[in-house]
Design a protein around this motif. Structure first.
Motif, PDB file in Angstrom:
ATOM      1  N   VAL A 108       0.869  -1.173   0.000  1.00 11.73           N
ATOM      2  CA  VAL A 108       0.000   0.000   0.000  1.00 11.73           C
ATOM      3  C   VAL A 108       0.911   1.230   0.000  1.00 11.73           C
ATOM      4  CG1 VAL A 108      -1.786   1.287   1.213  1.00 11.73           C
ATOM      5  CG2 VAL A 108      -1.813  -1.224   1.253  1.00 11.73           C
TER       6      VAL A 108
ATOM      7  N   ALA B 120      -4.840   5.160   3.287  1.00 10.91           N
ATOM      8  CA  ALA B 120      -3.881   4.058   3.208  1.00 10.91           C
ATOM      9  C   ALA B 120      -4.053   3.111   4.392  1.00 10.91           C
ATOM     10  CB  ALA B 120      -2.459   4.597   3.151  1.00 10.91           C
ATOM     11  N   LEU B 121      -4.256   3.676   5.573  1.00 17.67           N
ATOM     12  CA  LEU B 121      -4.447   2.827   6.748  1.00 17.67           C
ATOM     13  C   LEU B 121      -5.752   2.044   6.661  1.00 17.67           C
ATOM     14  CD1 LEU B 121      -3.192   4.887   9.823  1.00 17.67           C
ATOM     15  CD2 LEU B 121      -1.938   3.384   8.277  1.00 17.67           C
TER      16      LEU B 121
ATOM     17  N   ALA C   4      -5.133  -0.796   4.199  1.00 14.12           N
ATOM     18  CA  ALA C   4      -4.260  -1.806   4.805  1.00 14.12           C
ATOM     19  C   ALA C   4      -5.001  -2.616   5.864  1.00 14.12           C
ATOM     20  CB  ALA C   4      -3.036  -1.129   5.412  1.00 14.12           C
ATOM     21  N   ARG C   5      -5.793  -1.946   6.680  1.00 12.98           N
ATOM     22  CA  ARG C   5      -6.514  -2.635   7.755  1.00 12.98           C
ATOM     23  C   ARG C   5      -7.556  -3.597   7.203  1.00 12.98           C
ATOM     24  NH1 ARG C   5      -8.426   1.450   9.599  1.00 12.98           N
ATOM     25  NH2 ARG C   5     -10.607   1.168   9.035  1.00 12.98           N
TER      26      ARG C   5
ATOM     27  N   ALA D  94      -5.844  -6.605   5.795  1.00 11.90           N
ATOM     28  CA  ALA D  94      -5.177  -7.462   6.769  1.00 11.90           C
ATOM     29  C   ALA D  94      -6.151  -8.182   7.693  1.00 11.90           C
ATOM     30  CB  ALA D  94      -4.196  -6.619   7.603  1.00 11.90           C
TER      31      ALA D  94
ATOM     32  N   VAL E 129       0.711  -7.258   4.731  1.00 13.04           N
ATOM     33  CA  VAL E 129       0.423  -5.989   4.079  1.00 13.04           C
ATOM     34  C   VAL E 129       1.549  -5.019   4.447  1.00 13.04           C
ATOM     35  CG1 VAL E 129      -1.180  -4.062   3.860  1.00 13.04           C
ATOM     36  CG2 VAL E 129      -2.064  -6.384   4.183  1.00 13.04           C
ATOM     37  N   HIS E 130       2.186  -4.427   3.433  1.00  9.11           N
ATOM     38  CA  HIS E 130       3.295  -3.490   3.623  1.00  9.11           C
ATOM     39  C   HIS E 130       2.849  -2.091   3.232  1.00  9.11           C
ATOM     40  CE1 HIS E 130       6.420  -6.676   4.078  1.00  9.11           C
ATOM     41  NE2 HIS E 130       5.580  -7.365   3.317  1.00  9.11           N
ATOM     42  N   VAL E 131       2.932  -1.143   4.158  1.00  9.94           N
ATOM     43  CA  VAL E 131       2.571   0.250   3.894  1.00  9.94           C
ATOM     44  C   VAL E 131       3.863   1.061   3.773  1.00  9.94           C
ATOM     45  CG1 VAL E 131       1.341   2.275   4.751  1.00  9.94           C
ATOM     46  CG2 VAL E 131       0.427  -0.028   5.181  1.00  9.94           C
TER      47      VAL E 131
ATOM     48  N   LEU F 143       0.987  -6.588   9.480  1.00  6.97           N
ATOM     49  CA  LEU F 143       0.852  -5.303   8.801  1.00  6.97           C
ATOM     50  C   LEU F 143       2.132  -4.512   9.089  1.00  6.97           C
ATOM     51  CD1 LEU F 143      -2.381  -3.113   8.811  1.00  6.97           C
ATOM     52  CD2 LEU F 143      -0.098  -2.177   8.543  1.00  6.97           C
TER      53      LEU F 143
ATOM     54  N   LEU G 106       4.660  -1.310   8.662  1.00 13.52           N
ATOM     55  CA  LEU G 106       4.728   0.113   8.352  1.00 13.52           C
ATOM     56  C   LEU G 106       6.177   0.483   8.058  1.00 13.52           C
ATOM     57  CD1 LEU G 106       2.382   1.549  11.137  1.00 13.52           C
ATOM     58  CD2 LEU G 106       1.821   1.141   8.745  1.00 13.52           C
TER      59      LEU G 106
ATOM     60  N   TYR H 292      -1.511  -1.235  -4.065  1.00 12.65           N
ATOM     61  CA  TYR H 292      -2.613  -0.272  -3.948  1.00 12.65           C
ATOM     62  C   TYR H 292      -2.012   1.110  -3.722  1.00 12.65           C
ATOM     63  CZ  TYR H 292      -5.747  -4.268  -3.249  1.00 12.65           C
ATOM     64  OH  TYR H 292      -6.457  -5.427  -3.413  1.00 12.65           O
TER      65      TYR H 292
END
Length: 469
Positions: free
Chosen positions: A162, A169-170, A173-174, A177, A204-206, A278, A280, A326
């Motif tokens: 993401v 974005a959060l 991602a949430r 996940a 999930v990588h932000v 997840l 960050l 994304y």
């Protein structure tokens, strides 16, 4: 020419999300000022809210994640505004297709556009258009049950990237996940639950290109990431970096200070063993989406802070094994027919809400508020200030407003009916609202959202509900 002295001011508001409803509310609260102006009669304002979708509330209904019921409580306040006798809701009416600016000028003394920003801003890096690379806005529309997007979403990736460090974005991602069963207490549509339940996602990588102090999400949104018993939130100590610009931001903003403290705490704690993760990542600039027939990875460049809170590249690159990307790098407004438009900002040029033409002169009787006015920044509550400024401009223009030639409130309904527009009303929305609440109650949930536009219309208009294939 001034507005006729023996009738109310007629205003059309295009877009029935928070911005449009706030503008309508402020107009009704200005009635004492209007009545005292000696221009209007005993009922000084009459407002029609036009909405492209069959249901109102815009961003609240179709842009807020289903596991944010606190934010969705704003609907109760908006509902009270729609119940005011001076306001009429006309849904399923598409400005630019079903009605034109010429139509609105004929039936109203002023028009306020509050159409928001629903498109994804582009991110021009190689590979961004590969299959498996998506815009966040499209994904949000899917999981929020928007009637105009496909019912299915491909969720075959095990690891997902993401791009962006804002609240959207959060949210993305949430939702990616979380296990689907954790969303069953929300208004999530059935097709979305089935899609998420079949998801293969484990990681999930932000990614954010600057440091923790430059992240754009709010403290509450950030902390909510850690509430799921199934999702481990990971922050990496090497990404916790600050420069003079970062320290200035931390000392001058309580919000930044809270975000930074939360990230620091997560970076030094021992990782747990929850089944999904997840991640960050800060100081990583996406430079290329990898793959040929579809996404097979993401390449980022390691960044360093430049002393002023900005970031510069180090020339060190890292390839991440992800199968979907994304982008959540901002929303963009859409061009409105017959109005000027700034394509770079996705907004309508204006002066204090007054629409400005290409020559810099005011477009008579036309106003903007909300994200189509100022761009997609700030929280929902910030649109109140926008609406107040715009309505103030409209009120100060009263002596010079052009008079509508067909101001009778029945005339616009006759026009819609002649054009076979299946418009919906506030009463129709109430029917749909009750129906969705009943669907939820039958299954121990607060609400189950109806997704099909045809079904929404049939329920709202008290017609025979179509059989779904």
């Amino acid at each position: 020419m001034s507005v006729h002295k023996r009738r109310p001011l007629r205003v059309a508001v295009v877009g029935a999300g928070p911005a449009g409803i706030y503008a309508a509310d402020i107009l009704t609260k200005s009635e004492d000022l209007l009545a005292g102006s000696s221009i209007f009669s005993d009922t000084p304002v009459s407002i029609d809210l036009f909405e492209r979708l069959p249901a109102p509330y815009g961003l609240i209904r179709y842009g807020v994640a289903p596991d944010h019921p606190r934010i969705k409580q704003i609907v109760h306040a908006l509902q009270r505004v729609l119940e005011k006798p001076q306001i009429r809701l006309l849904g399923n009416v598409h400005y630019g297709l079903d009605i034109t600016l010429e139509d609105l000028r004929r039936h109203y003394d002023a028009v306020i556009f509050s159409t928001g920003a629903s498109k994804d801003r582009d991110l021009e890096i190689p590979g961004i258009r590969l299959p498996g690379s998506y815009g966040a806005a499209d994904f949000v529309s899917w999981y929020d049950g928007h009637p105009d997007v496909p019912r299915e979403w491909p969720l075959t990736a095990r690891s997902v990237a993401v791009l962006g460090v804002g609240n959207v974005a959060l949210d993305v991602a949430r939702i990616l996940a979380k296990p689907a069963d954790e969303l069953l207490s929300t208004e999530i549509p059935d097709n979305v639950y089935r899609g998420l339940a079949a998801s293969q996602v484990t990681d999930v990588h932000v990614f954010g290109r600057r440091g923790p102090a430059q992240a754009k999400f709010t403290p509450l949104e950030l902390r909510e990431l850690d509430h799921s018993p199934s999702v481990e939130v990971l922050v990496y100590p090497e990404d916790i970096e600050f420069d003079d610009g970062s320290m200035t931001a931390i000392h001058s903003s309580n919000q930044v200070r809270q975000v930074v403290k939360t990230l620091q705490d997560w970076a030094i704690r021992d990782p747990g063993n929850r089944p999904r993760r997840l991640h960050l990542h800060f100081l990583h600039r996406p430079v290329e989406v990898l793959g040929e027939g579809g996404v097979t990875g993401l390449r980022t460049e390691r960044m360093e802070l430049d002393g002023n809170g900005g970031a510069r590249g180090t020339g060190v690159f890292h390839d991440w094994d992800v199968q979907a990307v994304y982008r959540a790098v901002g929303y963009l407004g859409s061009h409105l027919a017959d109005l000027p438009f700034d394509h770079s900002s996705g907004t309508v040029p204006h002066d204090a809400g007054r629409v400005l033409g290409q020559d810099g002169q005011q477009v008579p009787g036309c106003y903007v508020t909300g994200w189509i006015k100022r761009g997609p920044v700030g929280l929902i509550g910030h649109t109140k200030g926008d609406a107040l400024e715009t309505v103030g401009s409209l009120l100060s223009d009263l002596p010079t407003l052009r008079e509508a030639t067909e101001p009778d409130p029945a005339a616009i309904l006759d026009l819609l009916e002649r054009r076979d527009i299946r418009y919906t009303t506030h009463e129709g929305w109430n029917r749909l609202d009750v129906h969705e609440l009943r669907l939820g109650d039958e299954r121990g949930r607060e609400r189950i959202k109806v997704v099909s536009r045809e079904e929404m219309l049939a329920i709202s208009r008290d017609e025979l509900i179509p059989v779904q294939p």
